[in-house]
Design a protein around this motif. Sequence first.
Motif, PDB file in Angstrom:
ATOM      1  N   LEU A  98       3.234  12.144   5.120  1.00 27.75           N
ATOM      2  CA  LEU A  98       1.960  11.939   4.432  1.00 27.75           C
ATOM      3  C   LEU A  98       1.893  12.774   3.157  1.00 27.75           C
ATOM      4  O   LEU A  98       2.215  13.964   3.164  1.00 27.75           O
ATOM      5  N   THR A  99       1.473  12.133   2.074  1.00 28.74           N
ATOM      6  CA  THR A  99       1.249  12.861   0.817  1.00 28.74           C
ATOM      7  C   THR A  99      -0.134  12.495   0.287  1.00 28.74           C
ATOM      8  O   THR A  99      -0.754  11.524   0.733  1.00 28.74           O
ATOM      9  N   ASP A 100      -0.607  13.293  -0.668  1.00 26.25           N
ATOM     10  CA  ASP A 100      -1.924  13.054  -1.291  1.00 26.25           C
ATOM     11  C   ASP A 100      -3.044  12.935  -0.259  1.00 26.25           C
ATOM     12  O   ASP A 100      -3.938  12.096  -0.403  1.00 26.25           O
ATOM     13  N   VAL A 101      -2.978  13.762   0.758  1.00 29.47           N
ATOM     14  CA  VAL A 101      -4.029  13.728   1.783  1.00 29.47           C
ATOM     15  C   VAL A 101      -5.284  14.417   1.241  1.00 29.47           C
ATOM     16  O   VAL A 101      -5.215  15.557   0.778  1.00 29.47           O
ATOM     17  N   SER A 102      -6.394  13.723   1.259  1.00 31.99           N
ATOM     18  CA  SER A 102      -7.650  14.378   0.874  1.00 31.99           C
ATOM     19  C   SER A 102      -8.770  13.835   1.745  1.00 31.99           C
ATOM     20  O   SER A 102      -8.680  12.739   2.289  1.00 31.99           O
ATOM     21  N   PHE A 103      -9.821  14.633   1.900  1.00 32.60           N
ATOM     22  CA  PHE A 103     -10.911  14.187   2.764  1.00 32.60           C
ATOM     23  C   PHE A 103     -12.240  14.760   2.301  1.00 32.60           C
ATOM     24  O   PHE A 103     -12.290  15.725   1.531  1.00 32.60           O
TER      25      PHE A 103
ATOM     26  N   CYS B 185      -4.904   8.909   2.213  1.00 32.54           N
ATOM     27  CA  CYS B 185      -3.557   9.473   2.100  1.00 32.54           C
ATOM     28  C   CYS B 185      -2.567   8.381   1.737  1.00 32.54           C
ATOM     29  O   CYS B 185      -2.860   7.187   1.806  1.00 32.54           O
ATOM     30  N   THR B 186      -1.399   8.824   1.314  1.00 33.31           N
ATOM     31  CA  THR B 186      -0.273   7.918   1.118  1.00 33.31           C
ATOM     32  C   THR B 186       0.678   8.116   2.292  1.00 33.31           C
ATOM     33  O   THR B 186       0.989   9.251   2.664  1.00 33.31           O
ATOM     34  N   GLU B 187       1.093   7.014   2.884  1.00 29.46           N
ATOM     35  CA  GLU B 187       2.025   7.052   4.015  1.00 29.46           C
ATOM     36  C   GLU B 187       3.421   6.683   3.505  1.00 29.46           C
ATOM     37  O   GLU B 187       3.648   5.551   3.113  1.00 29.46           O
ATOM     38  N   ASN B 188       4.302   7.649   3.498  1.00 40.32           N
ATOM     39  CA  ASN B 188       5.704   7.375   3.152  1.00 40.32           C
ATOM     40  C   ASN B 188       6.437   7.161   4.468  1.00 40.32           C
ATOM     41  O   ASN B 188       6.564   8.092   5.266  1.00 40.32           O
ATOM     42  N   ILE B 189       6.883   5.945   4.692  1.00 45.36           N
ATOM     43  CA  ILE B 189       7.326   5.531   6.020  1.00 45.36           C
ATOM     44  C   ILE B 189       8.842   5.356   6.072  1.00 45.36           C
ATOM     45  O   ILE B 189       9.430   4.663   5.234  1.00 45.36           O
ATOM     46  N   LEU B 190       9.428   5.991   7.048  1.00 48.41           N
ATOM     47  CA  LEU B 190      10.858   5.853   7.294  1.00 48.41           C
ATOM     48  C   LEU B 190      10.991   5.166   8.650  1.00 48.41           C
ATOM     49  O   LEU B 190      10.409   5.623   9.637  1.00 48.41           O
ATOM     50  N   SER B 191      11.728   4.067   8.678  1.00 46.18           N
ATOM     51  CA  SER B 191      11.788   3.308   9.916  1.00 46.18           C
ATOM     52  C   SER B 191      13.174   2.757  10.146  1.00 46.18           C
ATOM     53  O   SER B 191      13.932   2.507   9.199  1.00 46.18           O
ATOM     54  N   GLY B 192      13.525   2.563  11.425  1.00 45.75           N
ATOM     55  CA  GLY B 192      14.805   1.978  11.758  1.00 45.75           C
ATOM     56  C   GLY B 192      14.738   0.464  11.878  1.00 45.75           C
ATOM     57  O   GLY B 192      15.734  -0.175  12.182  1.00 45.75           O
ATOM     58  N   GLU B 193      13.525  -0.106  11.643  1.00 50.82           N
ATOM     59  CA  GLU B 193      13.360  -1.552  11.803  1.00 50.82           C
ATOM     60  C   GLU B 193      14.134  -2.339  10.747  1.00 50.82           C
ATOM     61  O   GLU B 193      14.192  -1.954   9.588  1.00 50.82           O
TER      62      GLU B 193
END
Lengths: 138, 138
Positions: free
Chosen positions: B67-72, B84-92
């Motif tokens: 997660l980057t740029d998390v704000s609330f 937030c921005t979700e930077n996703i790493l996946s084996g799919e």
Amino acid sequence: MSDVLARHRAFYDAVETGDLELMESLWAQSPATSCVHPGSEPLTGTDAVLRSWAVVMANVEYIQFFLTDVSFSVHAGDVAVVTCTENILSGEGVETSDSFTGGKAVCTSVLVRDGAEAPWRFWSRHASPVLEPVEETD
Amino acid sequence: MSDVLARHRAFYDAVETGDLELMESLWAQSPATSCVHPGSEPLTGTDAVLRSWAVVMANVEYIQFFLTDVSFSVHAGDVAVVTCTENILSGEGVETSDSFTGGKAVCTSVLVRDGAEAPWRFWSRHASPVLEPVEETD
């Protein structure tokens, strides 16, 4: 609570009529408000959000929003979450004045107010494209 | 208010570890909660939302969220909006065990609680793909 939905609808009226003054009046003023346009990264802060809408309004000659599946909930009295489907009719990207393009997005908005007497204002808006599933053919 | 972010992060931990019990504990129970998966139409109601996550967890062997740029922000004491921005790493979608695919989404979440002593729970979650601009070449 119909005033929540009236303010929510006013947002689309502002875009349709290019009324930047109305749009400004609908947003809370804060560096922490946020807006996600379909397919884009979040914009943060009311100044940046309003600038983006000014650009949209300046570049879209004709746009109309038909909202469906509108639903909302209110929390702690002064925070509303509204979800809807935006069925969009626009003159963008077409070359003759009697043709239109369409599109569909889904949107979650958060509106807040400073007590029961204050108007509801947008705090956050997140719109995203609905990607049609690719049909498999034999 | 760091407990808001701890609960927000726990959501991703639940997906990463396939912990449906944890996921269930993180959502408010209501027919009015909502969840938008990237590119999809909204799901409404906690039962439908949890079913969708059970399917995701059952079908994804490996997934990790950076997660980057998390704000609330917190409103009326008991409602939090987290982006937030979700930077996703996946084996799919890859065929060998040492390769990965990546992706990026942006997400706006609304968490609520029943007073200062109660845990924060997800009320709404809207994630969408970030579409890369098409580079124009001469």
